[in-house]
Scaffold this active site. Structure first.
Site, mmCIF file in Angstrom:
data_model
loop_
_atom_site.group_PDB
_atom_site.id
_atom_site.type_symbol
_atom_site.label_atom_id
_atom_site.label_comp_id
_atom_site.label_asym_id
_atom_site.label_seq_id
_atom_site.Cartn_x
_atom_site.Cartn_y
_atom_site.Cartn_z
ATOM 1 N N ASN A 11 -66.041 -20.951 33.509
ATOM 2 C CA ASN A 11 -66.230 -19.951 34.560
ATOM 3 C C ASN A 11 -65.325 -18.765 34.218
ATOM 4 O OD1 ASN A 11 -66.235 -18.455 36.911
ATOM 5 N ND2 ASN A 11 -65.187 -19.997 38.158
ATOM 6 N N LYS A 13 -65.131 -15.934 35.697
ATOM 7 C CA LYS A 13 -64.683 -15.164 36.874
ATOM 8 C C LYS A 13 -64.841 -13.665 36.611
ATOM 9 C CE LYS A 13 -61.791 -19.028 38.115
ATOM 10 N NZ LYS A 13 -60.594 -19.530 38.796
ATOM 11 N N HIS A 97 -68.057 -21.853 44.893
ATOM 12 C CA HIS A 97 -66.707 -21.893 44.312
ATOM 13 C C HIS A 97 -65.680 -21.561 45.398
ATOM 14 C CE1 HIS A 97 -63.211 -20.780 41.946
ATOM 15 N NE2 HIS A 97 -63.723 -21.520 40.979
ATOM 16 N N GLU A 99 -63.153 -19.756 45.458
ATOM 17 C CA GLU A 99 -62.806 -18.330 45.601
ATOM 18 C C GLU A 99 -63.853 -17.606 46.438
ATOM 19 O OE1 GLU A 99 -62.226 -17.558 41.430
ATOM 20 O OE2 GLU A 99 -60.397 -18.766 41.480
ATOM 21 N N GLU A 169 -63.096 -29.469 42.689
ATOM 22 C CA GLU A 169 -62.022 -28.555 42.319
ATOM 23 C C GLU A 169 -61.011 -28.474 43.459
ATOM 24 O OE1 GLU A 169 -63.342 -25.602 39.113
ATOM 25 O OE2 GLU A 169 -63.936 -24.762 41.020
ATOM 26 N N GLY A 175 -56.095 -22.345 38.934
ATOM 27 C CA GLY A 175 -55.305 -21.215 38.458
ATOM 28 C C GLY A 175 -53.808 -21.359 38.697
ATOM 29 N N SER A 215 -57.151 -25.986 36.499
ATOM 30 C CA SER A 215 -56.143 -25.997 35.434
ATOM 31 C C SER A 215 -56.438 -27.008 34.325
ATOM 32 C CB SER A 215 -54.742 -26.200 36.024
ATOM 33 O OG SER A 215 -54.426 -25.134 36.911
HETATM 34 P P1 PGA Z 1 -58.738 -22.735 36.338
HETATM 35 O O1 PGA Z 1 -60.033 -22.400 37.226
HETATM 36 O O2 PGA Z 1 -59.215 -23.576 35.198
HETATM 37 O O3 PGA Z 1 -58.252 -21.377 35.875
HETATM 38 O O4 PGA Z 1 -57.782 -23.423 37.220
HETATM 39 C C1 PGA Z 1 -61.013 -23.373 37.476
HETATM 40 C C2 PGA Z 1 -62.099 -22.792 38.338
HETATM 41 O O5 PGA Z 1 -61.794 -21.984 39.233
HETATM 42 O O6 PGA Z 1 -63.288 -23.112 38.173
#
Ligand code: PGA
Length: 251
Positions: A11, A13, A97, A99, A169, A175, A215
């Site tokens: 992803n 983003k 997601h 976010e 997740e 992140g 992560s």
């Molecule tokens: P990250 O993000 O690997 O940077 O923690 C995962 C995601 O948001 O899908």
């Protein structure tokens, strides 16, 4: 027990211009040439979908979108529909997601509409669920996931869900560099699989792929993938670099 084919999904983003995305995609294609036994997907920004597709179309890397709108077309300024994404080569659509839930007001109801829209045109939904840090601290993890899965898939029946992918997740791990431990992730994946079994039957619960996200890095992916109910990863930060994402793919 059924063998599930792993899926490694990146992803991207809101990172990379169209040129940068095409360049990273090219580097990834070179690094995963000859990789078999695993599905690979990258989800760049909308503006990079077309140039990235041109680079990956004859490779093992598939294209995904980070979001979609549930209507096919209409007066919805700024939105992009599932048929539009399909028409530029997308095979997957990330839906719900955290976010998007956190910053853009997505709810279980909108997530449900988006999953239906994706399925309608044959886009494979990557349906994201996960608890926040406070929810975990107050021992609500399982009830939160129960509600997200139930409401996200409301009105759907198992025959429609062959291509569905669920991504667990934990919001506190995205992140942040804090990964769930292998056992913490396995416990939740097993629980999600049991929810699928309860609501949609054993066949689907055996075949559905449940990805872990939050992560994931080259040095923790193997441990996560050794867990029986973890079928792949949804990777943010570490997928932006072709070398690190290819290490994850080749865990
Ligand atoms: P990250 O993000 O690997 O940077 O923690 C995962 C995601 O948001 O899908």
């Amino acid at each position: 027990m059924q063998q599930r084919r792993p899926l490694m999904a990146g992803n991207w983003k809101m990172y990379k211009t169209a040129d940068e995305a095409a360049q990273t995609a090219q580097q990834l294609v070179e690094r995963v040439a000859g990789v078999t036994g695993v599905d690979i997907m990258i989800a760049p920004t909308y503006t990079a979908l077309v140039p990235v597709f041109e680079v990956i179309q004859n490779s093992p890397v598939a294209l995904g979108a980070q979001n979609l709108f549930w209507e096919d077309d209409g007066a919805y300024t700024g939105e992009i529909s599932a048929p539009m994404l399909k028409s530029v080569g997308c095979q997957y659509g990330i839906i719900g997601h955290s976010e998007r839930r956190q910053y853009f007001g997505e709810t279980d109801e909108t997530v449900n509409k988006k999953i239906q829209a994706a399925l309608q045109v044959g886009l494979k939904p990557v349906f994201c669920v996960g608890e926040t840090e406070e929810e975990r601290a107050s021992e609500q993890t399982l009830s939160v996931l129960d509600k997200q899965v139930k409401k996200g898939l409301e009105g759907l029946v198992s025959d429609q869900l062959d291509t569905l992918i669920i991504a667990y997740e934990p919001v506190w791990a995205i992140g942040t560099g804090k990964t769930a431990t292998d056992d913490q992730a396995q416990e939740v994946h097993q629980f999600i699989r049991s929810l699928v079994e309860k609501n949609f039957g054993t066949a689907l619960s055996n075949s559905i792929r449940i990805l872990y996200g939050g992560s994931v890095k080259p040095d923790n992916v193997a441990g996560l993938m050794s867990m029986p109910d973890i079928d792949g990863a949804l990777v943010g930060g570490a997928s932006l670099d072709a070398e690190s994402f290819s290490k994850i793919i080749k865990y």
